[in-house]
Design a protein around this motif. Structure first.
Motif, PDB file in Angstrom:
ATOM      1  N   ALA A   1       9.227 -29.925  23.920  1.00  0.00           N
ATOM      2  CA  ALA A   1      10.307 -29.174  23.710  1.00  0.00           C
ATOM      3  C   ALA A   1      10.356 -27.907  24.059  1.00  0.00           C
ATOM      4  CB  ALA A   1      10.720 -29.254  22.159  1.00  0.00           C
ATOM      5  N   LEU A   2       9.061 -27.471  24.135  1.00  0.00           N
ATOM      6  CA  LEU A   2       9.059 -26.048  24.720  1.00  0.00           C
ATOM      7  C   LEU A   2       8.991 -26.334  26.444  1.00  0.00           C
ATOM      8  CD1 LEU A   2       5.686 -25.021  22.605  1.00  0.00           C
ATOM      9  CD2 LEU A   2       8.165 -24.084  22.523  1.00  0.00           C
ATOM     10  N   PHE A   3       8.637 -27.215  27.082  1.00  0.00           N
ATOM     11  CA  PHE A   3       8.694 -27.345  28.398  1.00  0.00           C
ATOM     12  C   PHE A   3      10.021 -27.515  28.948  1.00  0.00           C
ATOM     13  CE2 PHE A   3       8.529 -30.020  32.181  1.00  0.00           C
ATOM     14  CZ  PHE A   3       7.150 -29.578  32.865  1.00  0.00           C
ATOM     15  N   HIS A   4      11.068 -27.829  27.813  1.00  0.00           N
ATOM     16  CA  HIS A   4      12.498 -27.953  28.008  1.00  0.00           C
ATOM     17  C   HIS A   4      13.208 -26.780  27.696  1.00  0.00           C
ATOM     18  CE1 HIS A   4      11.193 -32.130  29.264  1.00  0.00           C
ATOM     19  NE2 HIS A   4      12.200 -31.925  30.054  1.00  0.00           N
ATOM     20  N   ASP A   5      12.753 -25.884  27.040  1.00  0.00           N
ATOM     21  CA  ASP A   5      13.285 -24.762  26.465  1.00  0.00           C
ATOM     22  C   ASP A   5      13.748 -23.516  27.240  1.00  0.00           C
ATOM     23  OD1 ASP A   5      14.486 -22.955  24.590  1.00  0.00           O
ATOM     24  OD2 ASP A   5      12.816 -23.106  23.049  1.00  0.00           O
TER      25      ASP A   5
ATOM     26  N   ARG B   1      11.201 -25.339  15.299  1.00  0.00           N
ATOM     27  CA  ARG B   1      10.180 -25.306  16.231  1.00  0.00           C
ATOM     28  C   ARG B   1       8.877 -24.684  15.419  1.00  0.00           C
ATOM     29  NH1 ARG B   1      12.129 -27.643  19.113  1.00  0.00           N
ATOM     30  NH2 ARG B   1      13.131 -26.681  20.467  1.00  0.00           N
ATOM     31  N   VAL B   2       9.417 -23.714  14.571  1.00  0.00           N
ATOM     32  CA  VAL B   2       8.279 -22.913  13.649  1.00  0.00           C
ATOM     33  C   VAL B   2       7.642 -23.923  12.661  1.00  0.00           C
ATOM     34  CG1 VAL B   2       8.189 -21.185  11.732  1.00  0.00           C
ATOM     35  CG2 VAL B   2       9.708 -20.692  13.563  1.00  0.00           C
ATOM     36  N   GLU B   3       8.459 -24.922  12.380  1.00  0.00           N
ATOM     37  CA  GLU B   3       7.716 -25.695  11.272  1.00  0.00           C
ATOM     38  C   GLU B   3       6.878 -26.681  12.062  1.00  0.00           C
ATOM     39  OE1 GLU B   3       7.782 -25.970   8.124  1.00  0.00           O
ATOM     40  OE2 GLU B   3       8.918 -24.008   8.409  1.00  0.00           O
TER      41      GLU B   3
ATOM     42  N   VAL C   1       7.962 -13.823  23.893  1.00  0.00           N
ATOM     43  CA  VAL C   1       8.007 -15.405  24.078  1.00  0.00           C
ATOM     44  C   VAL C   1       7.777 -15.912  22.541  1.00  0.00           C
ATOM     45  CG1 VAL C   1       7.215 -17.409  24.853  1.00  0.00           C
ATOM     46  CG2 VAL C   1       6.929 -15.472  26.361  1.00  0.00           C
ATOM     47  N   ILE C   2       6.768 -15.522  21.657  1.00  0.00           N
ATOM     48  CA  ILE C   2       6.913 -16.041  20.390  1.00  0.00           C
ATOM     49  C   ILE C   2       8.118 -15.426  19.460  1.00  0.00           C
ATOM     50  CG2 ILE C   2       5.346 -15.846  18.258  1.00  0.00           C
ATOM     51  CD1 ILE C   2       4.347 -17.365  20.573  1.00  0.00           C
ATOM     52  N   GLU C   3       8.559 -14.310  19.693  1.00  0.00           N
ATOM     53  CA  GLU C   3      10.019 -13.971  19.018  1.00  0.00           C
ATOM     54  C   GLU C   3      10.932 -14.940  19.215  1.00  0.00           C
ATOM     55  OE1 GLU C   3      10.514 -11.856  16.585  1.00  0.00           O
ATOM     56  OE2 GLU C   3       8.344 -11.745  16.480  1.00  0.00           O
ATOM     57  N   ARG C   4      11.084 -15.317  20.388  1.00  0.00           N
ATOM     58  CA  ARG C   4      12.141 -16.388  20.751  1.00  0.00           C
ATOM     59  C   ARG C   4      11.829 -17.720  20.118  1.00  0.00           C
ATOM     60  NH1 ARG C   4      15.034 -15.432  25.826  1.00  0.00           N
ATOM     61  NH2 ARG C   4      15.436 -13.156  25.641  1.00  0.00           N
ATOM     62  N   VAL C   5      10.495 -18.113  19.996  1.00  0.00           N
ATOM     63  CA  VAL C   5      10.204 -19.294  19.568  1.00  0.00           C
ATOM     64  C   VAL C   5      10.596 -19.267  17.953  1.00  0.00           C
ATOM     65  CG1 VAL C   5       8.193 -20.916  18.648  1.00  0.00           C
ATOM     66  CG2 VAL C   5       8.153 -19.969  21.092  1.00  0.00           C
ATOM     67  N   LYS C   6      10.606 -18.290  17.238  1.00  0.00           N
ATOM     68  CA  LYS C   6      10.705 -18.192  15.897  1.00  0.00           C
ATOM     69  C   LYS C   6      12.415 -18.182  15.608  1.00  0.00           C
ATOM     70  CE  LYS C   6       7.934 -14.493  15.153  1.00  0.00           C
ATOM     71  NZ  LYS C   6       7.275 -13.533  14.512  1.00  0.00           N
ATOM     72  N   GLU C   7      13.057 -18.174  16.606  1.00  0.00           N
ATOM     73  CA  GLU C   7      14.585 -18.404  16.360  1.00  0.00           C
ATOM     74  C   GLU C   7      14.916 -19.633  16.157  1.00  0.00           C
ATOM     75  OE1 GLU C   7      15.769 -14.648  19.649  1.00  0.00           O
ATOM     76  OE2 GLU C   7      16.159 -16.840  19.973  1.00  0.00           O
TER      77      GLU C   7
END
Length: 387
Positions: free
Chosen positions: A46-50, A162-164, A152-158
């Motif tokens: 998922a991260l590879f394609h985000d 993904r957070v879970e 980058v991590i702030e974008r992840v937390k959107e």
């Protein structure tokens, strides 16, 4: 130039796996390792394609390493030799290498017995291993352009899903420290890149090795030349001592005497005065004898992963073979320009022992190309250019 040596023990995947799980232990210690690994693969995919993890939300790892195209950048804009960055303008000075089979590259190190630097990721080995490599593009100012790890991590937390996923795999407190969360992000991407998606080992050559298929006479002649007159196997061994599937690289570094890619320099703004010294130019290496040396690339999927060389100079695989064969032959012509080969960007330290004047005929060059086409994974065989 140091003579080539037989490098043993480099193909074990355990060498790659070393050190990749430096994050918190899973939240549930009873979770089966295989299940936990599957969760990491899913998160990493998922991260590879985000694309949301780049500054302008236009670029992902998969932009330059497309899973349906042998893990390269097939955008028309990449044809000059390097990929466009997230701003649709910036470029590096190097060709994005295939990510296929990268998981088998050993960690960067100096082998004192061999007297050679071995392994690492990127063309100059500056990332020690796959996880270190995964951290680079997000923060690279000509790639995904994010200002720092926290951004980058702030974008992840959107993304709540993904957070879970992060919390389930790396612990409820993983986001308490942005650097630890960034380490977890890279860890999961690296684990995804170790999956069979990146390394199916199902090319025609693999099928030939297992007795499932035969090589044509032209392909067989190419293999004979590959291991003999053309000396390709000196750096790209076609067999292994332990019977494992060959990766067609010894993971060392070499200066091939590749000329400047003027077209790329014209569009990336670096100009003609820049010299890319590769491994030798790294500050911590700083060895003039290694100037112009770049990592020996795998030849797996080579028929479908152009443009070629560290700077993407050559468009056609036959041109690469002809370059190896005639680089130092007076009057030899680059078929892509119709002019004589240019001097190498770093000419003084180029390898003159294993390439430059091989004495191959045109028919023998064709045989080598035919053999290298057999190194294409089955899922990419339809991408092989027609003769």
């Amino acid at each position: 130039m140091n003579p080539r040596h037989s490098i043993s023990g480099l193909l074990a995947l355990t060498a790659v796996l070393f050190g990749l799980s430096g994050c918190e232990t899973p939240a549930d210690p009873e979770v089966d390792n295989a299940t936990q690994n599957q969760k990491k693969v899913a998160l990493g995919e998922a991260l590879f394609h985000d694309t949301n993890l780049s500054l302008n939300r236009t670029m992902a790892c998969a932009t330059c390493h497309q899973t349906g195209s042998a893990m390269i950048d097939t955008r028309e804009s990449a044809a000059v030799g390097a990929s466009l960055g997230d701003d649709d303008f910036s470029r590096s000075d190097r060709n994005a290498p295939t990510a296929a089979y990268a998981a088998f590259t050993p960690s960067f190190h100096f082998d004192s017995g061999e007297g050679l630097y071995i392994g690492g990721q990127f063309h100059d080995g500056r990332a020690k291993d796959l996880k270190a490599q995964a951290k680079g593009p997000f923060l690279n100012p000509v790639e995904m352009m994010m200002p720092d790890e926290s951004s980058v991590i702030e974008r992840v937390k959107e993304n709540s899903e993904r957070v879970e996923q992060f919390k389930t795999i790396y612990g409820e407190n993983i986001f308490d420290d942005d650097l630890k969360a960034y380490d977890a992000l890279a860890d999961s991407i690296a684990i995804f890149e170790m999956s069979d998606v990146f390394a199916p080992f199902d090319s025609k050559y693999d099928r030939f090795l297992s007795g499932e298929e035969s090589l044509t006479p032209l392909e067989a002649e190419g293999l004979r030349l590959f291991e003999g007159k053309a000396m390709c196997s000196a750096c790209h061994p076609a067999t292994t001592a332990d019977g494992s599937r060959p990766l067609f690289t010894d993971h060392t570094y070499d200066n091939l005497g590749v000329p400047v890619n003027h077209q790329l320099r014209a569009v990336n703004g670096l100009g003609e005065g820049v010299i890319d010294n590769g491994l030798g130019g790294r500050e911590e290496i700083n060895d003039p004898a290694l100037n112009g040396a770049f990592k020996v690339a795998t030849l797996r999927n080579i028929a479908v992963t152009g443009p070629y060389m560290h700077n993407g100079l050559f468009k056609d695989l036959k041109t690469v073979v002809h370059f190896y064969n005639t680089r130092d032959v007076e009057g030899a012509i680059n078929p892509e320009t119709g002019e004589a080969w240019e001097e190498g960007e770093v000419d003084a330290t180029k390898n003159v022992n294993e390439l430059g004047d091989l004495g191959l005929t045109d028919e023998e060059e064709d045989a080598l190309v035919a053999f290298m086409k057999t190194l294409t994974d089955k899922q990419y065989e339809h991408l092989i250019p027609a003769d």
